[in-house]
Design an enzyme around this catalytic site. Structure first.
Site, PDB file in Angstrom:
ATOM      1  N   GLN A  51      -7.013  -0.853  -3.963  1.00 42.32           N
ATOM      2  CA  GLN A  51      -7.606  -0.088  -2.862  1.00 42.32           C
ATOM      3  C   GLN A  51      -8.640   0.920  -3.350  1.00 42.32           C
ATOM      4  O   GLN A  51      -9.255   1.616  -2.539  1.00 42.32           O
ATOM      5  CB  GLN A  51      -6.503   0.643  -2.089  1.00 42.32           C
ATOM      6  CG  GLN A  51      -5.511  -0.286  -1.422  1.00 42.32           C
ATOM      7  CD  GLN A  51      -4.354   0.458  -0.779  1.00 42.32           C
ATOM      8  OE1 GLN A  51      -4.302   1.684  -0.750  1.00 42.32           O
ATOM      9  NE2 GLN A  51      -3.392  -0.289  -0.259  1.00 42.32           N
ATOM     10  N   HIS A 103      -3.339   3.827  -2.205  1.00 40.37           N
ATOM     11  CA  HIS A 103      -3.184   5.093  -1.475  1.00 40.37           C
ATOM     12  C   HIS A 103      -4.033   6.225  -2.065  1.00 40.37           C
ATOM     13  O   HIS A 103      -3.520   7.241  -2.524  1.00 40.37           O
ATOM     14  CB  HIS A 103      -1.715   5.505  -1.428  1.00 40.37           C
ATOM     15  CG  HIS A 103      -0.866   4.597  -0.602  1.00 40.37           C
ATOM     16  ND1 HIS A 103       0.385   4.945  -0.156  1.00 40.37           N
ATOM     17  CD2 HIS A 103      -1.083   3.339  -0.132  1.00 40.37           C
ATOM     18  CE1 HIS A 103       0.902   3.938   0.550  1.00 40.37           C
ATOM     19  NE2 HIS A 103       0.015   2.955   0.570  1.00 40.37           N
ATOM     20  N   GLU A 108       0.105   7.210  12.001  1.00 39.46           N
ATOM     21  CA  GLU A 108       0.076   8.472  12.740  1.00 39.46           C
ATOM     22  C   GLU A 108      -1.329   8.939  13.070  1.00 39.46           C
ATOM     23  O   GLU A 108      -2.255   8.798  12.265  1.00 39.46           O
ATOM     24  CB  GLU A 108       0.773   9.574  11.924  1.00 39.46           C
ATOM     25  CG  GLU A 108       2.252   9.366  11.748  1.00 39.46           C
ATOM     26  CD  GLU A 108       2.928  10.529  11.042  1.00 39.46           C
ATOM     27  OE1 GLU A 108       4.161  10.450  10.844  1.00 39.46           O
ATOM     28  OE2 GLU A 108       2.236  11.518  10.690  1.00 39.46           O
TER      29      GLU A 108
END
Length: 363
Positions: free
Chosen positions: A74, A140, A233
């Site tokens: 990532q 992440h 979220e």
């Protein structure tokens, strides 16, 4: 408890889907975009390239002068943002995966640079912030950049996946949102400046992997972050607040089972404004402030979905989501970045080896 997606997906009254114009094809995993004038924008490609692209579809060569970047998993060259005074100072900010001088460890870094007059190189490159500690792994990184109305820089930081417990401790930058001045110094009104042992750049904590951030018309910062197998979220991160990960979450372990004690609430930890279960994998977000798409869209929040491949339009009332409309599902494209241009139109990047720059036509 925030409204669940099912409760917020009543039929929208906004009409037919807007149709996208394809401005550019062939971008390799594009990640961030920012306008530098009315006709040109910078686009980052995750493998480590930054390009000038015009609204007429012209794609410039890779811009020289980037620092060393570790492009794997990532990680790579991620977000890019032009300074609010770019027309006079030609300054840009970009975040990326920064390798250590020795060892296979990495972290998110934020740098500034001056774009040359011919837009072919970066000058005066300076690293403003480097996430601590550097750790092994390629997941992440977070890495969205927002400039606040008062000229501060906010940077989102992931928990680096296998270090999720560090999101709850303040002696590191993992799973945090940080706030700095444009010269890299720490604002004296940051919430943890006087707390012994805490990282002074921290604005809020208890985040997992925040990949979208935007400033709202009413002067608030909003973010979206990934949950594991549920519990994505939407938040409004406030100074000195704890957003719970991994102690509270609406998610579960990959493959099933509770995370920690399986809690969804705890005193002293903030609830999300909205959550998606199952995960849609949010990345990129923008508020619609222009009138180009009609009154139904003004004030809406647009969020890209990577996993379920759509553009979410969230209608807000009183700081809450009252309806979610799913757009562009027919494209079957991972929406990585969302931005409103100087012309009031919405521009998107799709994340693939043959990524596209899209512009949404008004309905």
């Amino acid at each position: 408890m925030p409204p669940t997606p099912a409760a917020a997906q009543a039929p929208s009254t906004s009409g037919a889907d807007p149709q996208p114009d394809i401005l550019v094809k062939g971008l390799e995993h594009p990640w961030g975009l920012t306008f530098i004038d009315a006709q040109r924008l910078l686009i980052s490609e995750r493998p480590g390239r930054l390009r000038v692209v015009t609204l007429q579809g012209q794609v410039g060569p890779a811009i020289a002068g980037l620092p060393p970047i570790h492009a794997a998993g990532q990680g790579g060259l991620l977000d890019v943002l032009a300074d609010s005074q770019f027309a006079s100072n030609r300054m840009i900010y970009f975040c990326y995966t920064e390798p250590a001088a020795e060892g296979n460890v990495y972290s998110t870094a934020l740098a500034c640079a001056q774009l040359s007059e011919d837009a072919r190189r970066l000058d005066k490159v300076q690293v403003l912030f480097s996430q601590k500690p550097k750790v092994y792994g390629t997941a992440h990184f977070g890495c969205r950049i927002v400039e606040s109305p008062d000229g501060k820089l906010f940077l989102t930081l992931g928990d680096r996946y296998h270090r999720m417990q560090d999101a709850q401790t303040l002696d590191n930058h993992l799973g945090k949102l940080v706030r700095i001045h444009k010269d890299g110094s720490i604002p004296l009104d940051n919430p943890l400046v006087a707390q012994k042992g805490a990282m002074k750049e921290i604005w809020s904590w208890g985040h997992r992997n925040v990949q979208g951030a935007a400033w709202s018309p009413d002067g608030a910062l909003w973010t979206v972050e990934h949950g594991p197998q549920g519990g994505d979220e939407l938040n409004r991160p406030q100074s000195g607040k704890n957003y719970g990960w991994p102690v509270i979450t609406y998610a579960e372990q990959y493959g099933g089972g509770p995370i920690g004690q399986g809690l969804q609430a705890r005193a002293g930890m903030e609830q999300p404004v909205y959550q998606w279960t199952p995960s849609m994998a949010p990345s990129g977000m923008a508020f619609v402030t222009s009138a180009r798409y009609g009154p139904a869209w003004q004030g809406s929040l647009l969020v890209g979905a990577l996993k379920f491949r759509y553009l979410a339009r969230l209608e807000l009332q009183g700081g809450k989501v009252v309806r979610e409309e799913k757009l562009l599902q027919h494209l079957n494209e991972r929406i990585r970045a969302v931005r409103q241009g100087p012309d009031g139109l919405i521009y998107l990047l799709t994340d693939s080896a043959d990524g596209m720059l899209l512009r949404l036509k008004p309905r």
